[in-house]
Design an enzyme around this catalytic site. Structure first.
Site, PDB file in Angstrom:
ATOM      1  N   HIS A 195       0.808  -1.218   0.000  1.00 54.90           N
ATOM      2  CA  HIS A 195       0.000   0.000   0.000  1.00 54.90           C
ATOM      3  C   HIS A 195       0.842   1.268   0.000  1.00 54.90           C
ATOM      4  O   HIS A 195       0.405   2.310  -0.479  1.00 54.90           O
ATOM      5  CB  HIS A 195      -1.026  -0.045   1.120  1.00 54.90           C
ATOM      6  CG  HIS A 195      -2.153  -0.943   0.741  1.00 54.90           C
ATOM      7  ND1 HIS A 195      -2.200  -2.260   1.101  1.00 54.90           N
ATOM      8  CD2 HIS A 195      -3.200  -0.728  -0.086  1.00 54.90           C
ATOM      9  CE1 HIS A 195      -3.267  -2.811   0.548  1.00 54.90           C
ATOM     10  NE2 HIS A 195      -3.891  -1.910  -0.178  1.00 54.90           N
ATOM     11  N   ARG A 302     -10.660   3.719  -1.700  1.00 52.48           N
ATOM     12  CA  ARG A 302     -10.237   2.921  -0.536  1.00 52.48           C
ATOM     13  C   ARG A 302     -10.495   3.752   0.727  1.00 52.48           C
ATOM     14  O   ARG A 302      -9.932   4.842   0.853  1.00 52.48           O
ATOM     15  CB  ARG A 302      -8.741   2.618  -0.600  1.00 52.48           C
ATOM     16  CG  ARG A 302      -8.309   1.655  -1.688  1.00 52.48           C
ATOM     17  CD  ARG A 302      -6.809   1.410  -1.575  1.00 52.48           C
ATOM     18  NE  ARG A 302      -6.353   0.326  -2.423  1.00 52.48           N
ATOM     19  CZ  ARG A 302      -5.837   0.486  -3.641  1.00 52.48           C
ATOM     20  NH1 ARG A 302      -5.726   1.695  -4.164  1.00 52.48           N
ATOM     21  NH2 ARG A 302      -5.427  -0.562  -4.340  1.00 52.48           N
ATOM     22  N   ARG A 338     -15.409   1.580  -1.554  1.00 54.56           N
ATOM     23  CA  ARG A 338     -15.157   0.233  -1.036  1.00 54.56           C
ATOM     24  C   ARG A 338     -15.224   0.276   0.482  1.00 54.56           C
ATOM     25  O   ARG A 338     -14.615   1.146   1.111  1.00 54.56           O
ATOM     26  CB  ARG A 338     -13.775  -0.252  -1.457  1.00 54.56           C
ATOM     27  CG  ARG A 338     -13.507  -1.658  -0.922  1.00 54.56           C
ATOM     28  CD  ARG A 338     -12.201  -2.195  -1.363  1.00 54.56           C
ATOM     29  NE  ARG A 338     -11.102  -1.551  -0.672  1.00 54.56           N
ATOM     30  CZ  ARG A 338      -9.836  -1.855  -0.900  1.00 54.56           C
ATOM     31  NH1 ARG A 338      -9.532  -2.753  -1.807  1.00 54.56           N
ATOM     32  NH2 ARG A 338      -8.870  -1.250  -0.252  1.00 54.56           N
ATOM     33  N   GLU A 437     -11.125 -10.958  -5.527  1.00 53.84           N
ATOM     34  CA  GLU A 437      -9.728 -10.901  -5.078  1.00 53.84           C
ATOM     35  C   GLU A 437      -9.233 -12.259  -4.612  1.00 53.84           C
ATOM     36  O   GLU A 437      -8.059 -12.423  -4.305  1.00 53.84           O
ATOM     37  CB  GLU A 437      -9.591  -9.932  -3.900  1.00 53.84           C
ATOM     38  CG  GLU A 437     -10.047  -8.536  -4.211  1.00 53.84           C
ATOM     39  CD  GLU A 437      -9.835  -7.590  -3.053  1.00 53.84           C
ATOM     40  OE1 GLU A 437      -8.824  -6.892  -3.057  1.00 53.84           O
ATOM     41  OE2 GLU A 437     -10.690  -7.558  -2.146  1.00 53.84           O
ATOM     42  N   ASN A 460      -4.333  -7.067  -7.243  1.00 53.08           N
ATOM     43  CA  ASN A 460      -3.247  -7.032  -6.247  1.00 53.08           C
ATOM     44  C   ASN A 460      -3.357  -8.228  -5.321  1.00 53.08           C
ATOM     45  O   ASN A 460      -2.371  -8.904  -5.021  1.00 53.08           O
ATOM     46  CB  ASN A 460      -3.317  -5.744  -5.415  1.00 53.08           C
ATOM     47  CG  ASN A 460      -3.254  -4.515  -6.278  1.00 53.08           C
ATOM     48  OD1 ASN A 460      -2.824  -4.596  -7.421  1.00 53.08           O
ATOM     49  ND2 ASN A 460      -3.690  -3.385  -5.751  1.00 53.08           N
ATOM     50  N   ASP A 461      -4.562  -8.470  -4.848  1.00 58.34           N
ATOM     51  CA  ASP A 461      -4.756  -9.621  -3.971  1.00 58.34           C
ATOM     52  C   ASP A 461      -4.940 -10.911  -4.758  1.00 58.34           C
ATOM     53  O   ASP A 461      -4.418 -11.959  -4.370  1.00 58.34           O
ATOM     54  CB  ASP A 461      -5.959  -9.394  -3.060  1.00 58.34           C
ATOM     55  CG  ASP A 461      -5.576  -8.513  -1.883  1.00 58.34           C
ATOM     56  OD1 ASP A 461      -4.525  -8.778  -1.282  1.00 58.34           O
ATOM     57  OD2 ASP A 461      -6.305  -7.560  -1.591  1.00 58.34           O
ATOM     58  N   ARG A 471       2.242 -10.300  -1.076  1.00 53.66           N
ATOM     59  CA  ARG A 471       2.477  -9.119  -1.922  1.00 53.66           C
ATOM     60  C   ARG A 471       3.404  -8.088  -1.310  1.00 53.66           C
ATOM     61  O   ARG A 471       3.858  -7.177  -1.980  1.00 53.66           O
ATOM     62  CB  ARG A 471       1.133  -8.462  -2.302  1.00 53.66           C
ATOM     63  CG  ARG A 471       0.398  -7.851  -1.158  1.00 53.66           C
ATOM     64  CD  ARG A 471      -1.029  -7.497  -1.553  1.00 53.66           C
ATOM     65  NE  ARG A 471      -1.197  -6.082  -1.837  1.00 53.66           N
ATOM     66  CZ  ARG A 471      -2.381  -5.495  -1.958  1.00 53.66           C
ATOM     67  NH1 ARG A 471      -3.497  -6.199  -1.854  1.00 53.66           N
ATOM     68  NH2 ARG A 471      -2.476  -4.216  -2.196  1.00 53.66           N
ATOM     69  N   CYS A 508      -9.679  -3.114 -10.837  1.00 55.61           N
ATOM     70  CA  CYS A 508      -9.139  -1.951 -10.125  1.00 55.61           C
ATOM     71  C   CYS A 508      -7.791  -2.231  -9.479  1.00 55.61           C
ATOM     72  O   CYS A 508      -7.246  -1.382  -8.786  1.00 55.61           O
ATOM     73  CB  CYS A 508     -10.133  -1.458  -9.074  1.00 55.61           C
ATOM     74  SG  CYS A 508     -10.478  -2.668  -7.799  1.00 55.61           S
TER      75      CYS A 508
HETATM   76  C1  PEP Z   1      -6.617  -5.296  -5.034  1.00 58.07           C
HETATM   77  O1  PEP Z   1      -6.424  -6.182  -4.212  1.00 58.07           O
HETATM   78  O2  PEP Z   1      -6.354  -5.415  -6.256  1.00 58.07           O
HETATM   79  C2  PEP Z   1      -7.162  -4.009  -4.591  1.00 58.07           C
HETATM   80  C3  PEP Z   1      -7.478  -3.079  -5.463  1.00 58.07           C
HETATM   81  O3  PEP Z   1      -7.284  -3.816  -3.254  1.00 58.07           O
HETATM   82  P1  PEP Z   1      -6.079  -3.402  -2.286  1.00 58.07           P
HETATM   83  O4  PEP Z   1      -4.867  -3.099  -3.119  1.00 58.07           O
HETATM   84  O5  PEP Z   1      -6.525  -2.217  -1.507  1.00 58.07           O
HETATM   85  O6  PEP Z   1      -5.909  -4.627  -1.450  1.00 58.07           O
HETATM   86 MG    MG Z   2      -7.284  -5.976  -2.271  1.00 53.79          MG
END
Ligand code: PEP
Ligand code: MG
Length: 589
Positions: A195, A302, A338, A437, A460-461, A471, A508
């Site tokens: 993040h 977020r 979200r 995710e 991302n997840d 990650r 996203c």
């Molecule tokens: C993701 O997981 O792709 C996402 C957009 O959420 P975050 O990065 O906040 O976990």
């Molecule tokens: Mg995520």
């Protein structure tokens, strides 16, 4: 003195080049130095400890009160051990006695005495008492923070143009960065979708993560270059290197300025297919950046950042005002809010979520919200109330199956009923979506589709869970690979399933903003993207040079390939071909 040029290769996290002197932060609060004091200073030292204990007590009592109010006294009791320690005369006397005997700084004595207590507890067989070692740790950190100040406060106070280098920056640390003075960010830990990296991109600060040993190798005050595009960190650059990067910086800035010409162009392919390119934001003030980069809406807001860097929980009204402001500013475009995604690498101090061995597989996001309905309801009320001011939609994070959606929807229905009874207006047809995710959710879009209005793929997840690669762990960042054929098959399946069931789907995660993946994702059938605002102009340019049939051809070739390397090489070559001479120099592929 002549210092040798040092080059450290890290993981690129946020593009751009930053050149300034370094500020190296040593973040580990529990590395307390021993300093000598004079006998005459004894009473001052004792007084500062007493003040720190008092301040800590006030903080804990406040947190306890908030928790009792939000979640009941059962949970608030978790601070009892810390309060007991604060009142412990034996502990205080032992510290004072050692202070007199050893004549060294009170923070060191405090730290050393606590260490002894902790060790003794850790040796016991009783699991309850063993657990208390963690309480001592938390207590120690709180008191030390009040005694010597939190090292990270420096990042708020920086008043000179600086490149910040730290072992780790939590999302809450990143949120308080003074953006006017930070020209670059470097952390030793973390992967490309930490993040911290996401926030750096939002703030348009060049950043590198996973730059191993940088806090040891680089000294505060030395000149450093952060090349966020390549992940290269250079300290003590030679005159020649400095000249080269100054030129490069000028070129990058000129290129980005030219790209801004595309921000207002319509998101339509060459063959006139509408594409939506929206922005991801973390803070309401980023709406400005979303708008100035030409976003077609906010595809991911977020909301965790409300809950960070504070000792109380955000109120309904405070959240309502923020959601309302974003909705009004973006209207008539959509704003997907979200719901709270805490846990993983985002924690709130006022909750003291207990330590977990695998936080990304643990008590996170929707799991946390369903277990803490009061906190969840407060947020839902705020979002629903704001829904009359624009096109607000609600999205649940980390859904793993239908049960969580059903339970979350039940809570939404309760909140709606409360609002009805109180005659508070809200959008009764508000759209509710789920993030895809987890691989389990990706495989059951058919079951989920009747329960929600839209999907958004959170790569991302999804990538970390499908490749089993943490990650934020820099040691395995090389494995974190959006182009893994397994990941691509999963994404392709979600898009295909959604098309078959006529369900709306977007993406996203950070992958949506990587220029060379864009034609592939279009070819797989994706039409809605939500990316860091910075990425929007270049995606709009790519949209304008491609036809869907070309994208489908690219996707068909990629889906037959067996390695991420060959897929990425192919995609980069194809993007360069599409951009041709006219635009080739505008986009760094
Ligand atoms: C993701 O997981 O792709 C996402 C957009 O959420 P975050 O990065 O906040 O976990
Ligand atoms: Mg995520």
């Amino acid at each position: 003195m002549f210092n040798k040029e040092i080059i450290i290769q890290g993981v690129p996290a946020s593009p751009g080049i930053g050149i300034a002197s370094a500020h190296v932060v040593s973040q580990d609060l529990l590395q307390v130095e021993r300093r000598s004091i004079k006998e005459a200073d004894l009473s001052e030292e004792i007084k500062s400890l007493e003040n720190a204990l008092l301040k800590t007590k006030q903080e804990i009592v406040k947190i306890q009160k908030n928790m009792a109010h939000e979640m009941g006294s059962k949970y608030a009791n978790i601070f009892d051990v810390q309060l007991m320690l604060l009142e412990d005369r034996v502990l205080l006397e032992e510290i004072i006695e050692r202070l007199r005997r050893e004549l060294c700084g009170v923070e060191y004595v405090f730290f050393d005495v606590l260490k002894k207590y902790k060790k003794a507890l850790a040796k016991l067989d009783d699991p309850y008492l063993k657990e208390r070692a963690q309480d001592i740790n938390d207590f120690g950190k709180r008191v030390l923070k009040n005694l010597i100040g939190e090292d990270m406060s420096i990042i708020r106070e920086l008043k000179e143009k600086t490149i910040l280098i730290a072992h780790e920056l939590s999302p809450s640390d990143t949120a308080i960065l003074n953006k006017d003075f930070i020209l670059g960010l470097v952390t030793e830990s973390g992967g490309p979708t930490t993040h911290t990296a996401i926030m750096a991109k939002s703030f348009e600060i060049p950043a590198i993560v996973g730059a191993e040993n940088s806090t040891f190798k680089i000294e505060t005050g030395s000149t450093v270059i952060v090349d966020g595009g390549s992940g290269k960190l250079i300290a003590n650059p030679s005159q020649a290197t400095l000249k080269l990067y100054k030129e490069k910086k000028g070129q990058v800035e000129a290129r980005l300025a030219r790209l801004m010409d595309f921000k207002d162009s319509e998101s339509k392919t060459k063959d006139n297919v509408d594409i939506k390119i929206m922005a991801n934001i973390e803070l309401p003030l980023e709406v400005k950046s979303a708008q100035s980069h030409g976003a077609d809406g906010i595809g991911l807001y977020r909301t965790e950042y409300f809950y960070l860097n504070r000792s109380d929980l955000p109120t309904e009204d405070e959240q309502y005002q923020a959601y309302k402001m974003v909705a009004l500013q973006m209207a008539p475009d959509i704003v997907i809010v979200r719901t709270l995604d805490l846990g993983g690498d985002k924690f709130i101090s006022q909750m003291d979520i207990s330590y977990e061995l695998n936080p990304f597989l643990g008590w996170r996001a929707i799991r946390f919200c369903l277990a803490r309905p009061e906190i969840f309801k407060t947020q839902l009320r705020a979002i629903l109330r704001a829904s009359v001011h624009g096109d607000i939609q609600i999205m649940f994070p980390m859904i793993s199956g239908i049960e969580e959606v059903d339970e979350a929807r039940k809570i939404v229905a309760q909140v709606m009923q409360d609002l009805d009874e109180e005659e508070i207006p809200y959008d009764k047809d508000v759209k509710i979506g789920a993030m895809i995710e987890t691989p389990s959710a990706a495989m059951v879009c058919d079951h989920l589709k009747d329960r929600i209005d839209f999907f958004s793929i959170g790569t991302n997840d999804l990538i970390q869970y499908s490749i089993a690669v943490d990650r934020i762990n820099e040691k395995i960042a090389y494995l974190y690979e959006p182009a893994h054929p397994g990941v691509l098959r999963l994404i392709s399946r979600v898009i295909k399933d959604c098309k078959e069931y006529n369900a709306s789907v977007g993406m996203c995660g950070e992958m949506a903003g990587v220029n060379y993946f864009f034609p592939l994702l279009l070819g797989l059938g994706l039409r809605e993207f939500s990316v860091s605002p910075l990425r929007i102009p270049e995606l709009k340019l790519i949209v304008s040079v491609i036809e869907i049939a070309q994208a489908e051809e690219i996707a068909a070739s990629v889906m037959k390939m067996d390695s991420a390397r060959s897929i990425k090489d192919f995609l980069k070559k194809e993007l360069k071909r599409l951009l041709g001479e006219e635009y080739g120099e505008l986009i760094e592929v």
